[in-house]
Design a protein around this motif. Structure first.
Motif, short mmCIF file in Angstrom:
data_model
loop_
_atom_site.label_atom_id
_atom_site.label_comp_id
_atom_site.label_asym_id
_atom_site.label_seq_id
_atom_site.Cartn_x
_atom_site.Cartn_y
_atom_site.Cartn_z
N LEU A 16 0.80 -1.22 0.00
CA LEU A 16 0.00 0.00 0.00
C LEU A 16 0.83 1.28 0.00
N PRO A 17 1.98 1.33 0.68
CA PRO A 17 2.77 2.56 0.57
C PRO A 17 3.24 2.84 -0.86
N LEU A 18 3.69 1.81 -1.55
CA LEU A 18 4.12 2.00 -2.94
C LEU A 18 2.92 2.28 -3.84
N ALA A 19 1.79 1.63 -3.58
CA ALA A 19 0.57 1.91 -4.34
C ALA A 19 0.19 3.38 -4.20
N ARG A 20 0.20 3.85 -2.98
CA ARG A 20 -0.16 5.25 -2.71
C ARG A 20 0.75 6.20 -3.47
N GLN A 21 2.04 5.92 -3.43
CA GLN A 21 3.02 6.78 -4.11
C GLN A 21 2.73 6.87 -5.61
N HIS A 22 2.50 5.74 -6.24
CA HIS A 22 2.29 5.73 -7.69
C HIS A 22 0.90 6.26 -8.08
N LEU A 23 -0.10 5.99 -7.28
CA LEU A 23 -1.43 6.50 -7.59
C LEU A 23 -1.48 8.01 -7.41
N GLU A 24 -0.83 8.51 -6.38
CA GLU A 24 -0.76 9.96 -6.20
C GLU A 24 -0.01 10.61 -7.36
N LYS A 25 1.05 9.98 -7.83
CA LYS A 25 1.80 10.50 -8.98
C LYS A 25 0.92 10.50 -10.23
N ALA A 26 0.18 9.39 -10.44
CA ALA A 26 -0.71 9.31 -11.61
C ALA A 26 -1.73 10.45 -11.61
N ILE A 27 -2.28 10.74 -10.45
CA ILE A 27 -3.28 11.81 -10.34
C ILE A 27 -2.62 13.17 -10.54
N SER A 28 -1.43 13.36 -9.98
CA SER A 28 -0.78 14.67 -10.08
C SER A 28 -0.38 15.02 -11.51
N ILE A 29 -0.05 14.03 -12.32
CA ILE A 29 0.37 14.33 -13.70
C ILE A 29 -0.76 14.18 -14.71
N TYR A 30 -1.92 13.69 -14.27
CA TYR A 30 -3.05 13.54 -15.17
C TYR A 30 -3.57 14.91 -15.59
N ASP A 31 -3.85 15.05 -16.85
CA ASP A 31 -4.43 16.28 -17.40
C ASP A 31 -5.63 15.87 -18.24
N GLY A 32 -6.82 16.20 -17.77
CA GLY A 32 -8.04 15.79 -18.46
C GLY A 32 -8.11 16.26 -19.90
N LYS A 33 -7.64 17.46 -20.16
CA LYS A 33 -7.68 17.97 -21.54
C LYS A 33 -6.72 17.19 -22.43
N ARG A 34 -5.57 16.85 -21.89
CA ARG A 34 -4.57 16.13 -22.68
C ARG A 34 -4.88 14.63 -22.73
N ASP A 35 -5.35 14.07 -21.60
CA ASP A 35 -5.46 12.61 -21.46
C ASP A 35 -6.88 12.06 -21.54
N GLY A 36 -7.87 12.95 -21.49
CA GLY A 36 -9.27 12.50 -21.45
C GLY A 36 -9.68 11.62 -22.61
N HIS A 37 -9.11 11.88 -23.79
CA HIS A 37 -9.49 11.10 -24.98
C HIS A 37 -9.12 9.62 -24.83
N LEU A 38 -8.19 9.31 -23.94
CA LEU A 38 -7.77 7.92 -23.77
C LEU A 38 -8.89 7.04 -23.20
N ALA A 39 -9.89 7.66 -22.59
CA ALA A 39 -11.02 6.88 -22.06
C ALA A 39 -11.68 6.07 -23.17
N HIS A 40 -11.71 6.62 -24.37
CA HIS A 40 -12.32 5.92 -25.49
C HIS A 40 -11.49 4.72 -25.94
N ARG A 41 -10.19 4.79 -25.74
CA ARG A 41 -9.30 3.68 -26.12
C ARG A 41 -9.16 2.66 -25.01
N LEU A 42 -9.22 3.12 -23.76
CA LEU A 42 -8.93 2.24 -22.62
C LEU A 42 -10.19 1.82 -21.85
N GLY A 43 -11.34 2.30 -22.26
CA GLY A 43 -12.60 1.87 -21.65
C GLY A 43 -13.14 2.80 -20.59
N HIS A 44 -12.26 3.53 -19.91
CA HIS A 44 -12.69 4.50 -18.91
C HIS A 44 -11.54 5.48 -18.65
#
Length: 182
Positions: A16-44
């Motif tokens: 869980l500590p490593l999970a938390r680290q990587h999930l927090e990183k994923a959220i911090s670098i996520y950009d809905g305008k840049r990455d939102g289109h991937l929902a159509h390719r990845l299912g969500h």
């Protein structure tokens, strides 16, 4: 995507500590305008997924207030996306989160939403999940027979859609309700 996937993998491995680290990183670098289109390719939407896995991780490690805020943020992000599979994914994950937290009353509208999405849009997997969680919420609301019947129907529908067995979490929740009924 890599941080979300690795973080999710760490959740299931129990790190869980490593999970938390990587999930927090994923959220911090996520950009809905840049990455939102991937929902159509990845299912969500991957930001929604990262937030839900982080919320569950935070709950388990005892940061319950932040866990609830993170889950609420994921639901809001899903609604803003307008992407129906992401909205269904978010409703299912809110049901999972609420089950982990032991809050069936909060899960009720999300379970009902899954049943509605699944039926209206031909999303059979989400319909099965919705029926299961609707049953779980009904059972806890005192409608024990109809609730357990819905839970069993949801598990049967999961199997009919290619799963050899219903998800283990469904089995655990069903066992819990059956044990409580004696």
């Amino acid at each position: 995507i890599a941080h979300r996937i690795f973080g999710t993998t760490c959740v299931f491995q129990g790190d869980l500590p490593l999970a938390r680290q990587h999930l927090e990183k994923a959220i911090s670098i996520y950009d809905g305008k840049r990455d939102g289109h991937l929902a159509h390719r990845l299912g969500h939407d991957q930001g929604v997924a990262a937030e839900f896995y982080l919320a569950s991780t935070l709950w388990v490690v005892g940061d319950t207030g932040r866990a609830h805020r993170t889950a609420a943020s994921a639901i809001e992000r899903a609604q803003r996306s307008g992407h129906l599979p992401t909205v269904a994914f978010a409703h299912a994950n809110m049901c999972i989160f609420d089950a982990i937290c032991g809050d069936p009353e909060h899960a009720k509208p999300y379970a009902e939403g899954l049943v509605e999405f699944g039926g209206q849009h031909g999303m059979q997997w989400w319909l099965a999940a919705g029926i299961f969680y609707r049953g779980w919420t009904r059972w806890h609301a005192g409608q024990r027979e109809v609730g357990l019947a819905d839970m069993r129907q949801g598990m049967t529908l999961c199997r009919s859609h290619g799963l050899a067995a219903a998800p283990m979490f469904y089995q655990a929740l069903t066992a819990e309700t059956e044990a409580a009924d004696g």
